[in-house]
Design a protein around this motif. Structure first.
Motif, PDB file in Angstrom:
ATOM      1  N   PHE A  13      29.803  17.822  40.040  1.00 18.30           N
ATOM      2  CA  PHE A  13      30.716  17.841  41.183  1.00 18.30           C
ATOM      3  C   PHE A  13      31.333  16.476  41.477  1.00 18.30           C
ATOM      4  CE2 PHE A  13      26.376  17.761  42.900  1.00 18.30           C
ATOM      5  CZ  PHE A  13      26.393  16.668  43.765  1.00 18.30           C
ATOM      6  N   GLU A  14      31.195  15.563  40.540  1.00 13.84           N
ATOM      7  CA  GLU A  14      31.852  14.259  40.672  1.00 13.84           C
ATOM      8  C   GLU A  14      33.360  14.449  40.590  1.00 13.84           C
ATOM      9  OE1 GLU A  14      32.428  10.576  37.710  1.00 13.84           O
ATOM     10  OE2 GLU A  14      30.340  11.055  38.172  1.00 13.84           O
ATOM     11  N   SER A  15      34.065  13.908  41.563  1.00 14.52           N
ATOM     12  CA  SER A  15      35.515  14.042  41.624  1.00 14.52           C
ATOM     13  C   SER A  15      36.169  13.132  40.592  1.00 14.52           C
ATOM     14  CB  SER A  15      36.002  13.692  43.025  1.00 14.52           C
ATOM     15  OG  SER A  15      37.377  13.914  43.127  1.00 14.52           O
ATOM     16  N   GLN A  16      37.100  13.696  39.824  1.00 17.52           N
ATOM     17  CA  GLN A  16      37.813  12.926  38.807  1.00 17.52           C
ATOM     18  C   GLN A  16      39.308  13.124  38.987  1.00 17.52           C
ATOM     19  OE1 GLN A  16      36.399  14.372  35.023  1.00 17.52           O
ATOM     20  NE2 GLN A  16      34.419  13.371  35.227  1.00 17.52           N
ATOM     21  N   ILE A  29      46.101  14.574  39.476  1.00 17.86           N
ATOM     22  CA  ILE A  29      45.390  15.776  39.913  1.00 17.86           C
ATOM     23  C   ILE A  29      43.922  15.418  40.030  1.00 17.86           C
ATOM     24  CG2 ILE A  29      44.752  18.155  39.346  1.00 17.86           C
ATOM     25  CD1 ILE A  29      47.368  18.315  37.732  1.00 17.86           C
ATOM     26  N   ARG A  30      43.323  15.759  41.162  1.00 14.35           N
ATOM     27  CA  ARG A  30      41.906  15.488  41.396  1.00 14.35           C
ATOM     28  C   ARG A  30      41.142  16.804  41.407  1.00 14.35           C
ATOM     29  NH1 ARG A  30      40.187  11.579  46.071  1.00 14.35           N
ATOM     30  NH2 ARG A  30      41.245  10.268  44.590  1.00 14.35           N
ATOM     31  N   LEU A  31      40.160  16.897  40.511  1.00 18.52           N
ATOM     32  CA  LEU A  31      39.262  18.046  40.439  1.00 18.52           C
ATOM     33  C   LEU A  31      37.853  17.535  40.175  1.00 18.52           C
ATOM     34  CD1 LEU A  31      41.218  20.445  38.018  1.00 18.52           C
ATOM     35  CD2 LEU A  31      40.934  20.737  40.483  1.00 18.52           C
ATOM     36  N   GLU A  32      36.885  18.361  40.453  1.00 19.44           N
ATOM     37  CA  GLU A  32      35.508  18.050  40.107  1.00 19.44           C
ATOM     38  C   GLU A  32      35.371  18.172  38.583  1.00 19.44           C
ATOM     39  OE1 GLU A  32      36.532  20.178  42.423  1.00 19.44           O
ATOM     40  OE2 GLU A  32      35.928  19.098  44.232  1.00 19.44           O
ATOM     41  N   ALA A  33      34.447  17.404  38.024  1.00 23.40           N
ATOM     42  CA  ALA A  33      34.261  17.349  36.574  1.00 23.40           C
ATOM     43  C   ALA A  33      34.081  18.731  35.959  1.00 23.40           C
ATOM     44  CB  ALA A  33      33.065  16.452  36.233  1.00 23.40           C
ATOM     45  N   VAL A  34      33.330  19.592  36.607  1.00 21.71           N
ATOM     46  CA  VAL A  34      33.090  20.923  36.050  1.00 21.71           C
ATOM     47  C   VAL A  34      34.393  21.715  35.942  1.00 21.71           C
ATOM     48  CG1 VAL A  34      32.497  22.076  38.240  1.00 21.71           C
ATOM     49  CG2 VAL A  34      31.523  22.902  36.084  1.00 21.71           C
ATOM     50  N   PHE A  35      35.318  21.532  36.900  1.00 14.25           N
ATOM     51  CA  PHE A  35      36.594  22.239  36.825  1.00 14.25           C
ATOM     52  C   PHE A  35      37.465  21.682  35.705  1.00 14.25           C
ATOM     53  CE2 PHE A  35      35.485  23.453  41.240  1.00 14.25           C
ATOM     54  CZ  PHE A  35      35.524  24.834  41.052  1.00 14.25           C
ATOM     55  N   TRP A  36      37.416  20.368  35.476  1.00 20.49           N
ATOM     56  CA  TRP A  36      38.157  19.809  34.346  1.00 20.49           C
ATOM     57  C   TRP A  36      37.634  20.387  33.036  1.00 20.49           C
ATOM     58  CZ3 TRP A  36      42.730  18.228  34.685  1.00 20.49           C
ATOM     59  CH2 TRP A  36      43.188  17.449  35.749  1.00 20.49           C
ATOM     60  N   GLN A  37      36.330  20.577  32.953  1.00 17.14           N
ATOM     61  CA  GLN A  37      35.742  21.152  31.739  1.00 17.14           C
ATOM     62  C   GLN A  37      36.242  22.586  31.531  1.00 17.14           C
ATOM     63  OE1 GLN A  37      31.574  20.372  30.849  1.00 17.14           O
ATOM     64  NE2 GLN A  37      31.304  22.555  30.473  1.00 17.14           N
ATOM     65  N   ILE A  38      36.311  23.357  32.602  1.00 16.70           N
ATOM     66  CA  ILE A  38      36.789  24.738  32.502  1.00 16.70           C
ATOM     67  C   ILE A  38      38.273  24.759  32.148  1.00 16.70           C
ATOM     68  CG2 ILE A  38      37.140  26.908  33.752  1.00 16.70           C
ATOM     69  CD1 ILE A  38      34.607  26.065  35.431  1.00 16.70           C
ATOM     70  N   VAL A  39      39.069  23.886  32.766  1.00 16.85           N
ATOM     71  CA  VAL A  39      40.489  23.793  32.429  1.00 16.85           C
ATOM     72  C   VAL A  39      40.653  23.493  30.941  1.00 16.85           C
ATOM     73  CG1 VAL A  39      42.562  22.362  32.742  1.00 16.85           C
ATOM     74  CG2 VAL A  39      41.329  23.217  34.735  1.00 16.85           C
ATOM     75  N   ASN A  70      49.204  23.471  47.114  1.00 17.41           N
ATOM     76  CA  ASN A  70      48.000  22.733  46.737  1.00 17.41           C
ATOM     77  C   ASN A  70      47.630  23.109  45.301  1.00 17.41           C
ATOM     78  OD1 ASN A  70      45.427  21.636  46.415  1.00 17.41           O
ATOM     79  ND2 ASN A  70      44.948  21.886  48.579  1.00 17.41           N
ATOM     80  N   PHE A  71      48.181  22.366  44.343  1.00 19.79           N
ATOM     81  CA  PHE A  71      47.989  22.684  42.939  1.00 19.79           C
ATOM     82  C   PHE A  71      46.522  22.563  42.524  1.00 19.79           C
ATOM     83  CE2 PHE A  71      48.791  21.727  38.295  1.00 19.79           C
ATOM     84  CZ  PHE A  71      49.219  23.005  37.974  1.00 19.79           C
ATOM     85  N   SER A  72      45.810  21.575  43.031  1.00 20.87           N
ATOM     86  CA  SER A  72      44.392  21.417  42.684  1.00 20.87           C
ATOM     87  C   SER A  72      43.578  22.637  43.104  1.00 20.87           C
ATOM     88  CB  SER A  72      43.813  20.157  43.330  1.00 20.87           C
ATOM     89  OG  SER A  72      44.420  19.008  42.796  1.00 20.87           O
ATOM     90  N   SER A  73      43.840  23.135  44.297  1.00 20.33           N
ATOM     91  CA  SER A  73      43.129  24.336  44.756  1.00 20.33           C
ATOM     92  C   SER A  73      43.493  25.544  43.907  1.00 20.33           C
ATOM     93  CB  SER A  73      43.443  24.613  46.225  1.00 20.33           C
ATOM     94  OG  SER A  73      42.868  23.610  47.028  1.00 20.33           O
ATOM     95  N   LEU A  74      44.772  25.652  43.549  1.00 19.05           N
ATOM     96  CA  LEU A  74      45.193  26.743  42.668  1.00 19.05           C
ATOM     97  C   LEU A  74      44.425  26.691  41.356  1.00 19.05           C
ATOM     98  CD1 LEU A  74      47.218  29.065  41.915  1.00 19.05           C
ATOM     99  CD2 LEU A  74      48.619  27.252  40.930  1.00 19.05           C
ATOM    100  N   LEU A  75      44.238  25.485  40.819  1.00 15.67           N
ATOM    101  CA  LEU A  75      43.493  25.350  39.563  1.00 15.67           C
ATOM    102  C   LEU A  75      42.035  25.761  39.721  1.00 15.67           C
ATOM    103  CD1 LEU A  75      44.988  22.013  38.189  1.00 15.67           C
ATOM    104  CD2 LEU A  75      45.488  24.355  37.450  1.00 15.67           C
ATOM    105  N   ARG A  76      41.433  25.440  40.855  1.00 11.35           N
ATOM    106  CA  ARG A  76      40.040  25.872  41.089  1.00 11.35           C
ATOM    107  C   ARG A  76      39.952  27.397  41.114  1.00 11.35           C
ATOM    108  NH1 ARG A  76      40.665  21.691  44.754  1.00 11.35           N
ATOM    109  NH2 ARG A  76      39.536  19.798  44.174  1.00 11.35           N
ATOM    110  N   VAL A  77      40.913  28.031  41.771  1.00  7.50           N
ATOM    111  CA  VAL A  77      40.937  29.500  41.806  1.00  7.50           C
ATOM    112  C   VAL A  77      41.161  30.048  40.392  1.00  7.50           C
ATOM    113  CG1 VAL A  77      42.181  31.526  42.677  1.00  7.50           C
ATOM    114  CG2 VAL A  77      41.604  29.647  44.228  1.00  7.50           C
TER     115      VAL A  77
END
Length: 105
Positions: A13-16, A29-39, A70-77
């Motif tokens: 959950f480290e913000s990157q 774009i700021r996402l948590e590391a786990v979301f970058w991995q999924i992207v 909110n593009f970052s939130s869209l990416l999390r979804v």
């Protein structure tokens, strides 16, 4: 009971923040590391770079809605949809705010 959730490794959950070029414009774009991995997984499965994948999502949303609040939130979804095997999670309107924030005994 919540160990599966509370026990997550901090690096997940480290913000990157990453700089990405979308339609010729560099943006952060700021996402948590786990979301970058999924992207990255989604992009690889589509045989795209991360920048190409994000550009496609961005363009599709602009065509559908005209703007992105909110593009970052869209990416999390989008990531949760991917993890849910392509099925979007829908909100249940019957819940009240107290249902979410009141601890259960």
């Amino acid at each position: 009971m919540c160990e599966i959730y509370s026990g997550a490794e901090p690096e997940l959950f480290e913000s990157q923040t990453r700089s990405i070029r979308i339609d010729g414009v560099v943006t952060s774009i700021r996402l948590e590391a786990v979301f970058w991995q999924i992207v990255q997984q989604i992009a690889e499965e589509a045989d795209l770079s991360i920048a190409e994948f994000l550009t496609r999502i961005y363009r599709e949303v602009i065509i559908k809605r005209g703007e992105i609040n909110n593009f970052s939130s869209l990416l999390r979804v989008a990531c949760t949809t991917y993890l849910n095997r392509g099925t979007r999670i829908t909100l249940t309107p019957s819940r009240t705010e107290n249902d979410f924030w009141s601890p259960k005994n």
